[in-house]
Design a protein around this motif. Structure first.
Motif, PDB file in Angstrom:
ATOM      1  N   PHE A  20     -14.380  -0.754  11.602  1.00  0.00           N
ATOM      2  CA  PHE A  20     -13.426   0.343  11.372  1.00  0.00           C
ATOM      3  C   PHE A  20     -12.594   0.091  10.113  1.00  0.00           C
ATOM      4  CE2 PHE A  20     -13.646   0.129  16.162  1.00  0.00           C
ATOM      5  CZ  PHE A  20     -14.563   1.166  16.285  1.00  0.00           C
ATOM      6  N   ALA A  21     -13.261  -0.366   9.049  1.00  0.00           N
ATOM      7  CA  ALA A  21     -12.563  -0.756   7.820  1.00  0.00           C
ATOM      8  C   ALA A  21     -11.743   0.379   7.234  1.00  0.00           C
ATOM      9  CB  ALA A  21     -13.575  -1.253   6.792  1.00  0.00           C
ATOM     10  N   GLU A  22     -12.172   1.620   7.471  1.00  0.00           N
ATOM     11  CA  GLU A  22     -11.452   2.761   6.895  1.00  0.00           C
ATOM     12  C   GLU A  22     -10.039   2.905   7.457  1.00  0.00           C
ATOM     13  OE1 GLU A  22     -13.709   4.164  10.518  1.00  0.00           O
ATOM     14  OE2 GLU A  22     -14.095   2.876   8.771  1.00  0.00           O
ATOM     15  N   LEU A  23      -9.778   2.321   8.620  1.00  0.00           N
ATOM     16  CA  LEU A  23      -8.436   2.392   9.220  1.00  0.00           C
ATOM     17  C   LEU A  23      -7.486   1.359   8.637  1.00  0.00           C
ATOM     18  CD1 LEU A  23      -9.324   2.938  12.983  1.00  0.00           C
ATOM     19  CD2 LEU A  23      -8.449   4.632  11.366  1.00  0.00           C
ATOM     20  N   GLY A  24      -8.019   0.307   8.014  1.00  0.00           N
ATOM     21  CA  GLY A  24      -7.181  -0.697   7.367  1.00  0.00           C
ATOM     22  C   GLY A  24      -6.185  -1.331   8.322  1.00  0.00           C
ATOM     23  N   ARG A  49      -5.429  -0.676  12.270  1.00  0.00           N
ATOM     24  CA  ARG A  49      -6.144  -1.328  13.382  1.00  0.00           C
ATOM     25  C   ARG A  49      -5.291  -2.395  14.056  1.00  0.00           C
ATOM     26  NH1 ARG A  49     -11.071  -3.416   9.885  1.00  0.00           N
ATOM     27  NH2 ARG A  49      -9.247  -3.813   8.559  1.00  0.00           N
ATOM     28  N   GLU A  81       0.803  -1.226   0.000  1.00  0.00           N
ATOM     29  CA  GLU A  81       0.000   0.000   0.000  1.00  0.00           C
ATOM     30  C   GLU A  81       0.835   1.275   0.000  1.00  0.00           C
ATOM     31  OE1 GLU A  81      -3.034   0.206   2.951  1.00  0.00           O
ATOM     32  OE2 GLU A  81      -3.991  -1.681   2.350  1.00  0.00           O
ATOM     33  N   GLU A 107     -13.031  -6.586   6.741  1.00  0.00           N
ATOM     34  CA  GLU A 107     -13.633  -5.471   5.994  1.00  0.00           C
ATOM     35  C   GLU A 107     -14.886  -4.925   6.661  1.00  0.00           C
ATOM     36  OE1 GLU A 107     -14.331  -7.041   2.133  1.00  0.00           O
ATOM     37  OE2 GLU A 107     -12.203  -7.265   1.639  1.00  0.00           O
ATOM     38  N   TYR A 108     -15.047  -5.158   7.967  1.00  0.00           N
ATOM     39  CA  TYR A 108     -16.308  -4.818   8.602  1.00  0.00           C
ATOM     40  C   TYR A 108     -16.184  -3.784   9.715  1.00  0.00           C
ATOM     41  CZ  TYR A 108     -17.292  -9.170   6.168  1.00  0.00           C
ATOM     42  OH  TYR A 108     -17.389 -10.143   5.208  1.00  0.00           O
TER      43      TYR A 108
END
Length: 430
Positions: A166-170, A173, A41, A163-164
Motif C-alpha cells: 500500500f505504498a501509495e498511502l505513505g 498506513r 511532506e 515501499e512495497y
C-alpha cells in the motif's frame, strides 16, 4: 500455593490488561514516527506539531482525573473498553486526513481515550494480587508500556517508510494499521476480562473494610478521595511523576526528531534507533520491581531516588557521547531508558496501588498520572523551544536538573511502605 481457579484468572486478567495497554501505544507512538515525515511532506512546522501534541497531552491529563474516578466507581472493564474504542476510531480517521485542524481534533480525542488506560488497568489488576506481590508482578506487568512502545515504534516505522505494501498511502498506513491491531485487542479485552475475583465466584483476596460491591456510591468515592488527598506520599509521587513524564514524553515523541536534526540520521535510522530507549528500558522496569520487593521490603521510593540520580549523570554526558557514533548513542539512550522506565513504572504501578489500596487504586493512579501528565503537556513546547533556541544539548542538561529534583523528593519518602490484611481463603496449604 495459590488456588488453581485464581491462578487461571490471574493469568487471564494479567494477559488481557497487558495487551490492552501495550495496544494503546500502537495508537500513540505512531505520531512521533510520522512527525518528521509529515513536516517534510505537508510543510508543517515543529511548533505546529507541538500544538497538536499539547492538545493530545491536555485531554490526556484531564482524562486521567476523570477516568480514575469513573473506573473506581463503575469498574475498569467498561471504562477502558470505551477508551480503547475511541483510540481506534481516532487513529483510523487520522489515516484518512492530512489537515492540521483534523490532526489537532483527532489527537485530542485520542488523548481522552488513551487516558482511560493506565488508571483503569491498574484498578483492574489491584484486586487480583496481594501487596507483597505487587512490586514484582507490576514490574512484569508494566513492561506493557515499554514493550508496547518499542513494538509500536518498529511497527509504525515499517508502515510509514516501506515501499512495497500500500505504498501509495505513505505515512497514513502508520495510523490505519495500528488502529486495526488495537481494534482486535479491544474486542478481546471487552469480552474476556473481569474486574475482580467476586465477579467469577471467587472470594475477595485482600480484605478492606466496606468491600461489598463491584462499584461504589458517590459518598463512598468522596470518602476515598478525601482520605487520599491528605496523604503526602500521593503528592510526592505525583510531583516526581511530573518530572518523569515530562522527560519520558520528550524522548517518546522527539527522539527521532533529535536524531534527524542534531545527528543527521535518516528518518528510517532515527525511527529504529530511537526504539532502543523502550527496548532497553524494559530492564529498568523489571529491576525496579524486584529490588523494591526483595531488597527494599516493598519500599518504592528508594528505588526511584537512586535511578533518578543515575539518570541525571547519563543525561549530563549525552552531548559528549553523541559525538562517538551510533553504537555509543544507542547504549547511552538505552541506559537512560532503564533509569526513566524503572522509577516511572514503580510510581504509577505498585506505588499507586500501595497508596490507594484496592478501593482507591484507580483514583490514586489517576491523580499521580494526571499530575504527571501536566509534565507531558509541557513537553512539546519545552522540546520545541530548547531545540530551536538553545540547542538539543541544552535540553539534556535540563533533564539533569529535573532528575536531581525528583531524586531528592523521593529521598524524602525513603521509608514509606504499606501493609494490609490478606484473605487466606485462596491460599492452599500443602
Amino acid at each position: 500455593m495459590i488456588d488453581k481457579t485464581l491462578k487461571h484468572w490471574r493469568f487471564r486478567v494479567f494477559t488481557l490488561t497487558w495487551l490492552a495497554y501495550a495496544g494503546f501505544y500502537f495508537c500513540r507512538k505512531n505520531f512521533s514516527v510520522t512527525m518528521p515525515i509529515i513536516i517534510d511532506e505537508l510543510g508543517y512546522t515543529k511548533n505546529d506539531m507541538a500544538i497538536v501534541l499539547t492538545i493530545y497531552s491536555f485531554t490526556y491529563m484531564v482524562g486521567q482525573f476523570i477516568s480514575g474516578y469513573m473506573s473506581d466507581r463503575l469498574g475498569p472493564r467498561l471504562i477502558v473498553t470505551i477508551g480503547l474504542s475511541i483510540a481506534v476510531v481516532a487513529n483510523f480517521t487520522m489515516g484518512m486526513t492530512g489537515s492540521l485542524l483534523a490532526f489537532a481534533f483527532l489527537m485530542g480525542a485520542n488523548g481522552f481515550g488513551q487516558s482511560t488506560g493506565w488508571s483503569g488497568l491498574i484498578k483492574n489488576m489491584t484486586p487480583w494480587y496481594m501487596p507483597n506481590e505487587r512490586g514484582v508482578v507490576m514490574s512484569w506487568w508494566s513492561t506493557c508500556y515499554v514493550i508496547g512502545a518499542f513494538l509500536a515504534t518498529i511497527f509504525a516505522t515499517y508502515w510509514a517508510t516501506n515501499e512495497y505494501i500500500f505504498a501509495e498511502l505513505g505515512w497514513k498506513r502508520a495510523y490505519i494499521m495500528p488502529a486495526l491491531v488495537l481494534a482486535v485487542i479491544t474486542i478481546l479485552y471487552g469480552l474476556f476480562v473481569r474486574n475482580r475475583p467476586p465477579d467469577v465466584g471467587l472470594p475477595v483476596l485482600v480484605k478492606e473494610a466496606g468491600e461489598n460491591n463491584a462499584t461504589q456510591t458517590k459518598s463512598e468515592q468522596y470518602d476515598i478521595i478525601k482520605g487520599l488527598i491528605v496523604k503526602s506520599e500521593l503528592w510526592i509521587a505525583a510531583f516526581i511523576y511530573f518530572v518523569l513524564k515530562l522527560t519520558r514524553y520528550v524522548f517518546l515523541f522527539w527522539l527521532p526528531m533529535y536524531m534527524v536534526e542534531a545527528l543527521d540520521y535518516s528518518n528510517q535510522d532515527s525511527g529504529y534507533l530511537s526504539s532502543v530507549y523502550e527496548l532497553v528500558g524494559f530492564f529498568g522496569v523489571i529491576a525496579a520491581g524486584y529490588i523494591s520487593d526483595h531488597l527494599m521490603k516493598s519500599k518504592r521510593f528508594p528505588v526511584v531516588a537512586v535511578m533518578l540520580f543515575l539518570m541525571a549523570i547519563l543525561c549530563f554526558v549525552q552531548p559528549i557521547i553523541a559525538t562517538w557514533g551510533m553504537l555509543a548513542i544507542g547504549i547511552n539512550i538505552g541506559l537512560i531508558g532503564i533509569m526513566t522506565y524503572g522509577p516511572d513504572s514503580i510510581l504509577c504501578g505498585a506505588t499507586a496501588m500501595d497508596i490507594g489500596g484496592k478501593k482507591g487504586a484507580a483514583t490514586a493512579a489517576g491523580i499521580i498520572n494526571g499530575v504527571g501528565s501536566a509534565g507531558q503537556l509541557l513537553s512539546p513546547f519545552i522540546a520545541a523551544y530548547f531545540s530551536e533556541t538553545l540547542g538539543w544539548n541544552a535540553l539534556f542538561y535540563g533533564f539533569v536538573v529535573l532528575a536531581v529534583i525528583g531524586g531528592f523528593l523521593a529521598v524524602s519518602k525513603w521509608k514509606f511502605a504499606t501493609h494490609v490484611e490478606v484473605n487466606e481463603e485462596l491460599i492452599i496449604k500443602e
